[in-house]
Design an enzyme around this catalytic site. Structure first.
Site, PDB file in Angstrom:
ATOM      1  CG  HIS A   1       2.104   0.696   4.607  1.00  0.00           C
ATOM      2  ND1 HIS A   1       1.977  -1.109   5.783  1.00  0.00           N
ATOM      3  CD2 HIS A   1       0.807   0.366   4.489  1.00  0.00           C
ATOM      4  CE1 HIS A   1       0.867  -0.411   5.349  1.00  0.00           C
ATOM      5  NE2 HIS A   1       0.114   0.835   5.101  1.00  0.00           N
TER       6      HIS A   1
ATOM      7  CG  ASP B   1      -2.064  -0.390   1.063  1.00  0.00           C
ATOM      8  OD1 ASP B   1      -1.857  -2.420   0.177  1.00  0.00           O
ATOM      9  OD2 ASP B   1      -2.917  -0.243   1.777  1.00  0.00           O
TER      10      ASP B   1
END
Length: 193
Positions: free
Chosen positions: A145, A3
């Site tokens: 992430h 992400d």
């Protein structure tokens, strides 16, 4: 899954690790980062990765109007499509926050996760790697992430080890297809067994 990118400093080495291990992932990108990282986003697709929608600028979707929600998603869809020629088929709401209104108004499958590495909190490659390797099961969707250097280091440890253990690392869409199912708009997916 990854992400909040793309980010040249961190996404590129993750892509290189995936590619050198014959693995792919789904990258849930922010629309406001796509144009400035055009070559990186194109490389994601060229290497067989999937691009998902993670809103335009990381707004908390449960707190905004339906009109703003549609703008966040549609603007990102349009930018990704314009840059890559491919329109995302999956989306991940920011912070993993969902409610019934979002499920009714997001016309895409909503992808969450079953293994949360908490990489944003620990920023510790060994802790991230240990958490994944101790908790992973077939069909899991892992949340990471691609904006932290510690995640880059964790990926270098985890990907070869998972492959050594017999796992095949695929995109979210490939995972669902592999399990003989199809993704449905408005439905929430955390894993697939």
């Amino acid at each position: 899954t990854f992400d909040d990118g793309p980010n040249i400093r961190t996404t590129l080495p993750i892509l290189e690790t995936l590619n050198s291990n014959g693995a792919v992932a789904t990258f849930f990108v922010l629309g406001n980062r796509v144009k400035q990282n055009k070559e990186l986003v194109l490389r994601m697709i060229e290497n067989g990765n999937e691009i998902g929608n993670h809103t335009y600028n990381h707004r908390l979707l449960t707190t905004i109007s339906n009109e703003e929600l549609n703008k966040q998603i549609d603007r990102t869809q349009n930018i990704i499509s314009e840059v890559t020629g491919v329109e995302p088929v999956v989306m991940r709401p920011t912070y993993g926050a969902i409610n019934n209104r979002l499920k009714e108004n997001i016309n895409m499958p909503i992808i969450l996760w079953s293994v949360d590495t908490m990489d944003w909190k620990s920023k510790d490659a060994k802790a991230i790697s240990k958490h994944i390797l101790n908790n992973i099961k077939d069909g899991d969707i892992v949340l990471m992430h691609d904006i932290y250097l510690s995640t880059v280091d964790a990926v270098k440890i985890v990907i070869p080890e998972l492959i050594k253990r017999g796992y095949q690392l695929v995109t979210v869409s490939e995972l669902i297809k592999e399990k003989g199912a199809s993704l449905q708009a408005g439905s929430v997916y955390r894993h697939y067994k």
